[in-house]
Design a protein around this motif. Structure first.
Motif, short mmCIF file in Angstrom:
data_model
loop_
_atom_site.label_atom_id
_atom_site.label_comp_id
_atom_site.label_asym_id
_atom_site.label_seq_id
_atom_site.Cartn_x
_atom_site.Cartn_y
_atom_site.Cartn_z
N GLU A 330 2.92 6.09 31.91
CA GLU A 330 2.65 5.31 33.02
C GLU A 330 3.36 6.18 34.29
O GLU A 330 2.43 5.84 35.21
N ALA A 331 4.38 6.83 33.76
CA ALA A 331 5.03 8.18 35.40
C ALA A 331 3.88 8.31 35.34
O ALA A 331 3.70 8.32 37.04
N GLN A 332 3.12 9.01 35.26
CA GLN A 332 2.21 10.38 35.21
C GLN A 332 0.73 9.52 35.72
O GLN A 332 0.62 10.23 36.81
N ARG A 333 0.64 8.68 35.39
CA ARG A 333 -0.64 7.65 36.03
C ARG A 333 0.13 7.07 37.22
O ARG A 333 -1.43 7.43 37.66
N ARG A 334 0.71 6.79 36.92
CA ARG A 334 1.02 6.25 38.35
C ARG A 334 1.97 6.74 39.62
O ARG A 334 2.34 6.69 40.96
#
Length: 355
Positions: A330-334
């Protein structure tokens, strides 16, 4: 670091930590003057290595304080929130407040001798860590209720302050208040110097953190948002008004409770948020939904200088401060920035020498 069935005013996170990890058993920062708009002091973050994490912080502040920038933030909206356990100080092998509760049991039993032969207090007094690890959630709630409630707020504050000044971490043999992360202290100070209000938003007990937050982090008690229990107004034997801590949960400030607590206690959405675990996910999501440009997660990947746990990126699993593959994805996606302790920090604690 959802609803909670605990009745003691302490987060579910602490309860799980106590159950899972029982066998394993800095100077003040004050707000400074605001520098000229858009100016980045060259020595703002001396304990950080050059890299994407440091750059993200510097670029954020530069844009937030530059009136010509489309990302300029008016001073009244400059709100930054920080998780505490695992983000500002050490959370392994177990949360500091859980240690406090366990070590308070002998004093509680000394005042209430009927508890000496009653479970779970008898098990805690025995010192048998394996037996303590088998205590049920209900048993742990009894311990937390006995050690955190039933006294006036002044009595609790005095007891917690005495403990925090004397207690030492089992690994470093130093007070817990020395095991704060020097790079994060620098971020707190840098943001305040740039006109931000800094808040601690923690799953830990609000009253407990308020005891030392101003001295250790430069964060005033009214800027600490944590798991909160009820108090009851009454009168002491001398007729003076008192507030007594009660075993009733008002706010579980973990997971979804963090944005709920921010809204309830602060009333403004943050523009910057710092965390380290799945318990902070909703807080970073809430910050991003408001247009906040700085969302950061501390990854504990330095077993030599601190601890290494995930289980993201092949690190050992943990039941305290879990940084899961799903959170990493999620960190990478956001576009959230992951701070590597090993790679991004020249030193972790103030008592270390920089490299």
């Amino acid at each position: 670091m959802g609803p909670n069935d605990a009745s003691s005013g302490v987060s579910r996170r602490s309860l799980l930590a106590a159950a899972a990890l029982l066998p394993a058993v800095a100077g003040p920062l004050r707000p400074g003057t605001t520098p000229a708009q858009g100016v980045v002091p060259s020595s703002a973050l001396p304990s950080w290595n050059d890299g994407p994490a440091q750059t993200a912080i510097l670029d954020f502040v530069r844009a937030a304080t530059d009136r010509s920038s489309p990302s300029f933030i008016v001073p009244e909206n400059r709100i930054a929130v920080f998780d505490q356990d695992g983000t500002l100080w050490v959370e392994h092998p177990m949360y500091t407040q859980v240690m406090y509760c366990l070590e308070r049991v002998p004093a509680v039993v000394a005042k209430r001798s009927e508890l000496k032969s009653v479970e779970p207090f008898r098990t805690v007094l025995s010192g048998d860590r394996e037996a303590m690890a088998k205590l049920s959630r209900g048993d742990l709630e009894k311990i937390l209720a006995a050690t955190l409630t039933g006294m006036t707020v002044e009595e609790f504050r005095a007891e917690a302050r005495t403990w925090i000044e004397k207690a030492q971490h089992p690994r470093w043999k130093r007070p817990y208040t020395e095991l704060v992360y020097q790079p994060m202290l620098e971020v707190l100070r840098y943001l305040r110097d740039s006109g931000f209000k800094t808040y601690i938003v923690t799953g830990g007990g609000q009253d407990f953190v308020r005891v030392y937050a101003e001295r250790v982090y430069g964060v005033a008690p009214e800027q600490v948002v944590g798991t909160a229990g009820a108090t009851k107004y009454g009168y002491g034997r001398d007729g003076r008004p008192i507030l007594t801590k009660e075993p009733k949960l008002l706010l579980n400030d973990d997971n979804a409770g963090k944005p709920e607590g921010i809204y309830f206690m602060i009333g403004r959405r943050p523009q910057a948020a710092f965390g380290n675990s799945t318990g902070d996910r909703e807080m970073l999501e809430w910050t991003g939904a408001s247009g906040g440009q700085l969302k950061m997660l501390v990854l504990h990947d330095d077993a030599a200088r601190e601890y290494a746990y995930g289980p993201a990126r092949g690190l050992p699993d943990s039941r305290v401060g879990r940084f899961t593959p799903a959170l990493d994805e999620e960190a990478q996606r956001r576009g959230w920035t992951v701070i590597s302790m090993k790679n991004d920090w020249k030193r972790i604690f103030a008592f270390e020498s920089g490299s």
